[in-house]
Scaffold this motif. Sequence first.
Motif, PDB file in Angstrom:
ATOM      1  N   MET A   1       0.850  -1.198   0.000  1.00 18.76           N
ATOM      2  CA  MET A   1       0.000   0.000   0.000  1.00 18.76           C
ATOM      3  C   MET A   1       0.880   1.242   0.000  1.00 18.76           C
ATOM      4  O   MET A   1       1.901   1.297   0.673  1.00 18.76           O
ATOM      5  CB  MET A   1      -0.908  -0.016   1.236  1.00 18.76           C
ATOM      6  CG  MET A   1      -1.817   1.199   1.328  1.00 18.76           C
ATOM      7  SD  MET A   1      -2.840   1.164   2.806  1.00 18.76           S
ATOM      8  CE  MET A   1      -3.804  -0.234   2.495  1.00 18.76           C
ATOM      9  N   ILE A   2       0.516   2.209  -0.839  1.00 18.90           N
ATOM     10  CA  ILE A   2       1.243   3.474  -0.898  1.00 18.90           C
ATOM     11  C   ILE A   2       0.829   4.322   0.297  1.00 18.90           C
ATOM     12  O   ILE A   2      -0.353   4.490   0.576  1.00 18.90           O
ATOM     13  CB  ILE A   2       0.941   4.199  -2.206  1.00 18.90           C
ATOM     14  CG1 ILE A   2       1.344   3.298  -3.408  1.00 18.90           C
ATOM     15  CG2 ILE A   2       1.673   5.521  -2.278  1.00 18.90           C
ATOM     16  CD1 ILE A   2       1.003   3.872  -4.723  1.00 18.90           C
ATOM     17  N   ARG A   3       1.911   4.851   0.963  1.00 16.55           N
ATOM     18  CA  ARG A   3       1.623   5.675   2.133  1.00 16.55           C
ATOM     19  C   ARG A   3       0.886   6.944   1.757  1.00 16.55           C
ATOM     20  O   ARG A   3       1.180   7.553   0.758  1.00 16.55           O
ATOM     21  CB  ARG A   3       2.940   6.042   2.840  1.00 16.55           C
ATOM     22  CG  ARG A   3       3.642   4.814   3.441  1.00 16.55           C
ATOM     23  CD  ARG A   3       4.917   5.259   4.115  1.00 16.55           C
ATOM     24  NE  ARG A   3       5.618   4.095   4.692  1.00 16.55           N
ATOM     25  CZ  ARG A   3       6.779   4.185   5.333  1.00 16.55           C
ATOM     26  NH1 ARG A   3       7.392   5.372   5.444  1.00 16.55           N
ATOM     27  NH2 ARG A   3       7.345   3.092   5.832  1.00 16.55           N
ATOM     28  N   GLY A   4      -0.028   7.347   2.558  1.00 14.36           N
ATOM     29  CA  GLY A   4      -0.773   8.587   2.373  1.00 14.36           C
ATOM     30  C   GLY A   4      -1.946   8.449   1.443  1.00 14.36           C
ATOM     31  O   GLY A   4      -2.602   9.438   1.163  1.00 14.36           O
ATOM     32  N   ARG A   5      -2.176   7.221   0.867  1.00 10.86           N
ATOM     33  CA  ARG A   5      -3.313   7.030  -0.023  1.00 10.86           C
ATOM     34  C   ARG A   5      -4.230   5.964   0.552  1.00 10.86           C
ATOM     35  O   ARG A   5      -3.767   4.982   1.135  1.00 10.86           O
ATOM     36  CB  ARG A   5      -2.877   6.622  -1.428  1.00 10.86           C
ATOM     37  CG  ARG A   5      -2.117   7.758  -2.126  1.00 10.86           C
ATOM     38  CD  ARG A   5      -1.832   7.366  -3.545  1.00 10.86           C
ATOM     39  NE  ARG A   5      -1.123   8.427  -4.238  1.00 10.86           N
ATOM     40  CZ  ARG A   5      -0.745   8.374  -5.499  1.00 10.86           C
ATOM     41  NH1 ARG A   5      -1.022   7.278  -6.215  1.00 10.86           N
ATOM     42  NH2 ARG A   5      -0.097   9.387  -6.043  1.00 10.86           N
ATOM     43  N   SER A   6      -5.481   6.157   0.216  1.00  9.73           N
ATOM     44  CA  SER A   6      -6.476   5.206   0.707  1.00  9.73           C
ATOM     45  C   SER A   6      -6.501   3.997  -0.192  1.00  9.73           C
ATOM     46  O   SER A   6      -6.010   4.041  -1.325  1.00  9.73           O
ATOM     47  CB  SER A   6      -7.859   5.866   0.741  1.00  9.73           C
ATOM     48  OG  SER A   6      -8.265   6.169  -0.590  1.00  9.73           O
ATOM     49  N   ALA A   8      -8.918   2.762  -1.857  1.00 11.78           N
ATOM     50  CA  ALA A   8      -9.677   3.051  -3.080  1.00 11.78           C
ATOM     51  C   ALA A   8      -8.819   3.767  -4.105  1.00 11.78           C
ATOM     52  O   ALA A   8      -8.882   3.508  -5.318  1.00 11.78           O
ATOM     53  CB  ALA A   8     -10.913   3.889  -2.740  1.00 11.78           C
ATOM     54  N   GLU A   9      -7.953   4.688  -3.622  1.00 14.38           N
ATOM     55  CA  GLU A   9      -7.083   5.420  -4.551  1.00 14.38           C
ATOM     56  C   GLU A   9      -6.043   4.475  -5.150  1.00 14.38           C
ATOM     57  O   GLU A   9      -5.697   4.588  -6.333  1.00 14.38           O
ATOM     58  CB  GLU A   9      -6.381   6.559  -3.819  1.00 14.38           C
ATOM     59  CG  GLU A   9      -7.338   7.703  -3.417  1.00 14.38           C
ATOM     60  CD  GLU A   9      -6.620   8.767  -2.595  1.00 14.38           C
ATOM     61  OE1 GLU A   9      -7.038   9.924  -2.705  1.00 14.38           O
ATOM     62  OE2 GLU A   9      -5.657   8.438  -1.872  1.00 14.38           O
ATOM     63  N   VAL A  10      -5.563   3.550  -4.321  1.00 14.06           N
ATOM     64  CA  VAL A  10      -4.570   2.601  -4.819  1.00 14.06           C
ATOM     65  C   VAL A  10      -5.193   1.722  -5.928  1.00 14.06           C
ATOM     66  O   VAL A  10      -4.588   1.471  -6.972  1.00 14.06           O
ATOM     67  CB  VAL A  10      -4.023   1.738  -3.676  1.00 14.06           C
ATOM     68  CG1 VAL A  10      -3.143   0.616  -4.230  1.00 14.06           C
ATOM     69  CG2 VAL A  10      -3.226   2.593  -2.701  1.00 14.06           C
ATOM     70  N   ARG A  11      -6.405   1.234  -5.722  1.00 15.86           N
ATOM     71  CA  ARG A  11      -7.054   0.401  -6.734  1.00 15.86           C
ATOM     72  C   ARG A  11      -7.297   1.188  -8.030  1.00 15.86           C
ATOM     73  O   ARG A  11      -7.147   0.661  -9.127  1.00 15.86           O
ATOM     74  CB  ARG A  11      -8.376  -0.131  -6.180  1.00 15.86           C
ATOM     75  CG  ARG A  11      -8.201  -1.249  -5.139  1.00 15.86           C
ATOM     76  CD  ARG A  11      -9.504  -1.983  -4.915  1.00 15.86           C
ATOM     77  NE  ARG A  11     -10.523  -1.103  -4.386  1.00 15.86           N
ATOM     78  CZ  ARG A  11     -10.712  -0.871  -3.074  1.00 15.86           C
ATOM     79  NH1 ARG A  11      -9.914  -1.472  -2.167  1.00 15.86           N
ATOM     80  NH2 ARG A  11     -11.658  -0.067  -2.671  1.00 15.86           N
ATOM     81  N   ALA A  12      -7.690   2.455  -7.866  1.00 15.87           N
ATOM     82  CA  ALA A  12      -7.910   3.278  -9.058  1.00 15.87           C
ATOM     83  C   ALA A  12      -6.620   3.471  -9.830  1.00 15.87           C
ATOM     84  O   ALA A  12      -6.586   3.464 -11.066  1.00 15.87           O
ATOM     85  CB  ALA A  12      -8.508   4.632  -8.657  1.00 15.87           C
TER      86      ALA A  12
END
Length: 376
Positions: A1-6, A8-12
Motif C-alpha cells: 500500500m502506498i503511504r498517504g493514499r487510501s 480506493a485510490e490505490v485500486r484506481a
Amino acid sequence: MIRGRSPAEVRAYDLFKFAVALLLALGVGGLWFVRQNDQPLPPSIVGSRSEALAGVPFILTGLGDPHGKVQVLVGGQPVGIAEVSATGSWSFPLTLNGPGQESIVVRTLKPDGSAGAASEALQLEVKAPPPPAPPLLITSPPVGSLVKPGRLDLEGSGTPGDELEVFIGAQSLGRTTISAEGRWRFMVTAKAGTPRYEVRRVGEPVGPSVSVRVAEQPVEKPLTNNAIPPKPRALCTGSFTVTAPQDGATVSRNFRLTGTGGPEGSEYTVFIDGRPRWYVRVNNRCAWGMTSDPGVGTFRYEFRKRGDPSGPVLAALTLTVPGAAQPPRQTYVVQENDILERIARRYGVSPKDLLAANPQIENPDQILPGTRLVIP
C-alpha cells in the motif's frame, strides 16, 4: 500500500496502469496487422483457358495490386508488361508461336523495377491453326470469253457444303450448293451483250464475278457481186464416238474426254458406273468435250442419247485413276411414291445436300422409281 493514499485510490491507480498497458498492446498489435496487410498480394491469371492456336492472338487477363505493374513471362522469358487498373485488373495481348506446351507466369514489378511475387503457372497447349478454307472460284467460262446466246453453265470450286447465290447485277438468279468434291455448277440464260455474273456465299455482300460476251444471232446477208460465199457449216452426220482417252487407259485426276457426234446440238448423257452424272452437247464443229474427276479407282463410262436413260449404249470405256482408294458411297434406289424430302429425312441429311450429291436429278419434285441416289 502506498503511504498517504487510501485503498480506493490505490485500486484506481492500478486500474489506470492496466488500461494504459492494454492500450499500448492494442496499438502495437494494430500497427503490426496494418503492416502485414499492407504487403501487396501476388498477381494471378484469370480464366479457364487450356489451349490456344499458334499465331492467333488472344487476350490474357488477371488480377494484381491496383495501380501497379505485372510482367508476363512465357517459358520463363519476359514478353511484356501490363498496367494494373484501379480496380486491380489487367489485360495483355499475347500471341504464341507453338505448337506445343507453354507455361505462362505473371509477376509483380516493384517501383524500383525488381521482380516481386509471382502467380501460379498457367499451362497452355498450343495447337496448329486449321488449314484455310479453299477460296470460292469461278472456273468456267473464262473472263471475257465469247459465248452463244441461250444456256450457259457457270462452274467453279469452293468449300464443300457452302450455299451459293448467283447474281446478274443486283438481281438474284438462284442458289446452288457446293458438292462434297468441292465443285459447283449453275445454269443461266445468256442474252446479247456483256453480262457480268457474280457468285456469293449466302449472307456475304460480294463474291467472285465473271463477264462474258454473248454473240448476237447471226443475220444472213445477201451476196453482192464478186462476194465470196461463207464457208458452209459442218453437217455433223457422223455417229457418236469417244476419241480420247482410249478404253483401258490410266488417267490423272480432272482429265479431259473428247469425241465427235451429230447432228449439231445433240445431247448425250454420261453414265459413270451406271449412274447418270453429266451430259455433253455436240458443237458446230461436230465435236464435244468435258472434264471429269470421278475420284480415285476404276470407273466405267457409258454414253446414251439424252432423255433415253434405258436406250442403247453408244460408246463405253473403262478408265483407271490411280491414288489412294476412296471409301464407297452409300446409295439408295428410288421406290414408288418416294419423295426427295422423305429420303433425305430417312438418311439424316438435308434435301439440299442430297440434291447436290445427285446432279442427274433435273426436277426434284419428280424423281422416277429405279433412280439410284448417292447418299452424301
